[in-house]
Structures are given as structure tokens and as C-alpha cells.
Design a protein around this motif. Structure first.
Motif, short mmCIF file in Angstrom:
data_model
loop_
_atom_site.label_atom_id
_atom_site.label_comp_id
_atom_site.label_asym_id
_atom_site.label_seq_id
_atom_site.Cartn_x
_atom_site.Cartn_y
_atom_site.Cartn_z
N ALA A 63 13.96 55.65 -5.08
CA ALA A 63 12.68 54.89 -5.21
C ALA A 63 11.50 55.85 -4.98
O ALA A 63 11.57 56.81 -4.34
CB ALA A 63 12.69 53.66 -4.19
N GLN A 64 10.48 55.41 -5.55
CA GLN A 64 9.09 55.95 -5.49
C GLN A 64 8.40 55.55 -4.20
O GLN A 64 7.25 55.89 -3.95
CB GLN A 64 8.29 56.28 -6.87
N ASN A 115 22.92 65.67 1.61
CA ASN A 115 23.79 64.75 0.94
C ASN A 115 23.33 63.42 1.50
O ASN A 115 23.62 63.21 2.81
CB ASN A 115 25.03 65.40 1.10
N TRP A 116 23.20 62.28 0.75
CA TRP A 116 22.85 61.02 1.17
C TRP A 116 24.12 60.53 1.71
O TRP A 116 23.68 59.77 3.07
CB TRP A 116 22.56 60.06 -0.06
N ASP A 117 25.53 60.58 1.20
CA ASP A 117 26.42 60.01 1.92
C ASP A 117 26.80 60.55 3.42
O ASP A 117 27.12 59.88 4.04
CB ASP A 117 27.72 60.19 0.80
N LEU A 172 15.06 63.16 1.42
CA LEU A 172 15.89 62.81 0.04
C LEU A 172 15.43 62.26 -0.88
O LEU A 172 15.52 62.45 -2.09
CB LEU A 172 17.34 62.53 0.50
N ILE A 173 14.68 61.08 -0.36
CA ILE A 173 14.14 60.37 -1.51
C ILE A 173 12.95 60.69 -1.94
O ILE A 173 12.53 60.65 -3.21
CB ILE A 173 13.73 58.77 -0.77
N GLY A 185 14.89 61.62 13.25
CA GLY A 185 15.67 62.48 12.45
C GLY A 185 16.37 62.03 11.08
O GLY A 185 16.26 62.65 10.15
N TYR A 186 16.97 60.67 11.44
CA TYR A 186 17.45 60.07 9.93
C TYR A 186 16.32 59.53 9.09
O TYR A 186 16.71 59.76 7.82
CB TYR A 186 18.44 58.81 10.64
#
Ligand code: URA
Ligand code: SF4
Length: 189
Positions: free
Chosen positions: A36-37, A4-6, A113-114, A105-106
Motif C-alpha cells: 500500500a502507498q 521478509n514480511w512473513d 518494507l511497505i 521496531g515492528y
């Protein structure tokens, strides 16, 4: 790994996993379109980025925006921009290996996720971390490598171009190489 991005963003904003947390004003998580790609990855926040909480907003960032616009890309619309370390190293020194290790890790989670098709490593530190430990920007800039299904290339850091303007045309030509790859992959942006 967070799905989850948030939640990922919130976790990073409270991170104290390395000593760079001590001097920061903001954790600079990233900016752009989370679907974004294309991702662009720099080294770490500088003074202006630390103050404003957004990557590449100082003089380097203005040049980077120009290079993006040159090939019809835009930081808020069709790319995602992040850094190897999310907190500013003091006096803009290179991030240390332990700091990079603590922060990776981030970035890995962001990439997961992207799921970008292309990653541009902006400058030596990003290219050494993500492409090859002995990466040489002057020799290898603009060359593509396919890693885990993602096309990756390194290019000059805009700060290096500002210090050494004779490389600026070459820096811009790397963005033409990026545009060609976007066309070759048939990405709609
Ligand atoms: N340089 C970087 O590598 N990243 C930024 O966000 C700003 C300057
Ligand atoms: Fe955490 Fe990365 Fe900031 Fe270190 S640089 S405190 S690992 S967010």
C-alpha cells in the motif's frame, strides 16, 4: 531489521518483549495490502481486536471503514492498517512509554518494507509517537508534515469521535485532506 514480511509477522506473533504479552489473546500485527502507498496507524488493539487478531474491528473500526469508504479507500485493497503497540493494553489504558519503545521496531520494520508515501496517525498516541511528542490533535489535525520522505498527518481517533460526535464532520474532512494529498502526489490507488 527483517527483509521478509512473513518472517517479521511470525516474529511479532511470538513476541514477549513487553508485559502486554501476558494478557493478550492475539498479537494484532496489521491488516491490508503490504504494498500500500498509504498507512494508517492507531494506538493499540482493544477488546475486539484482541479477540479477532485484526486492527480496528470494533465500533471505532466500523467508523474508520466508513471514513475510508468516503474517499474510496478500503482496508483490504489499498491501505495498510497497524498500531503503535501490537498487544492490547489492559482496560484499554494508554500504552506506556516502555511498551511503545519495546514494540516500535515492528512498526519501523513494517514501514521500511511497505515504504508508504503517506502515513495517517489515528489519534493522539500515534501522532505523539510518530510526528511530535507534544502533538495536539485538536489544533494540528489535518496538517501535513514531511518526515524522512513520507507525508504524515494526524487525525481524530474514531473512538474520540464516537465520544464526542460534534467533531465527526471535522474527522471526515481530514479524510478529504487525505484524498487531496493522494491526488497531489499522483498516487494510483
Ligand atoms: N483503536 C486503535 O487505536 N487501534 C485498534 O486497532 C482499535 C482501536
Ligand atoms: Fe511484543 Fe509489542 Fe506485544 Fe509488547 S506489545 S509483547 S513488544 S508485540
Amino acid at each position: 531489521m527483517l527483509d521478509n514480511w512473513d518472517a517479521l509477522r511470525e516474529t511479532a506473533l511470538g513476541c514477549t518483549a513487553c508485559k502486554l504479552c501476558r494478557g493478550r489473546q492475539h498479537v494484532v500485527f496489521g491488516v491490508g495490502c503490504p504494498t500500500a502507498q498509504i498507512m494508517l496507524i492507531g494506538e493499540g488493539p482493544g477488546q475486539h481486536e484482541d479477540e479477532q487478531g485484526e486492527p480496528f474491528v470494533g465500533r471505532s473500526g466500523q467508523l474508520m471503514d466508513k471514513m475510508l469508504r468516503y474517499i474510496d479507500l478500503d482496508r483490504s485493497r489499498n491501505v495498510y492498517i497497524a498500531n503503535i503497540v501490537k498487544c492490547r493494553p489492559p482496560q484499554n489504558r494508554d500504552p506506556e512509554p516502555e511498551e511503545i519503545a519495546a514494540c516500535m521496531g515492528y512498526l519501523r520494520n513494517q514501514v521500511a518494507l511497505i515504504r508508504p508515501r503517506i502515513i495517517v496517525c489515528v489519534g493522539r498516541i500515534a501522532a505523539m509517537t510518530l510526528i511530535q511528542p507534544d502533538y495536539k490533535v485538536t489544533r494540528q489535525h489535518g496538517e501535513w508534515v514531511l518526515k524522512n520522505g513520507v507525508w504524515m498527518m494526524g487525525t481524530f481517533h474514531p473512538a474520540a469521535l464516537l465520544r464526542n460526535p460534534r467533531n465527526t464532520p471535522t474527522g471526515f474532512s481530514d479524510f478529504l485532506v487525505l484524498r487531496e494529498k493522494i491526488a497531489e502526489l499522483g498516487l494510483s490507488i
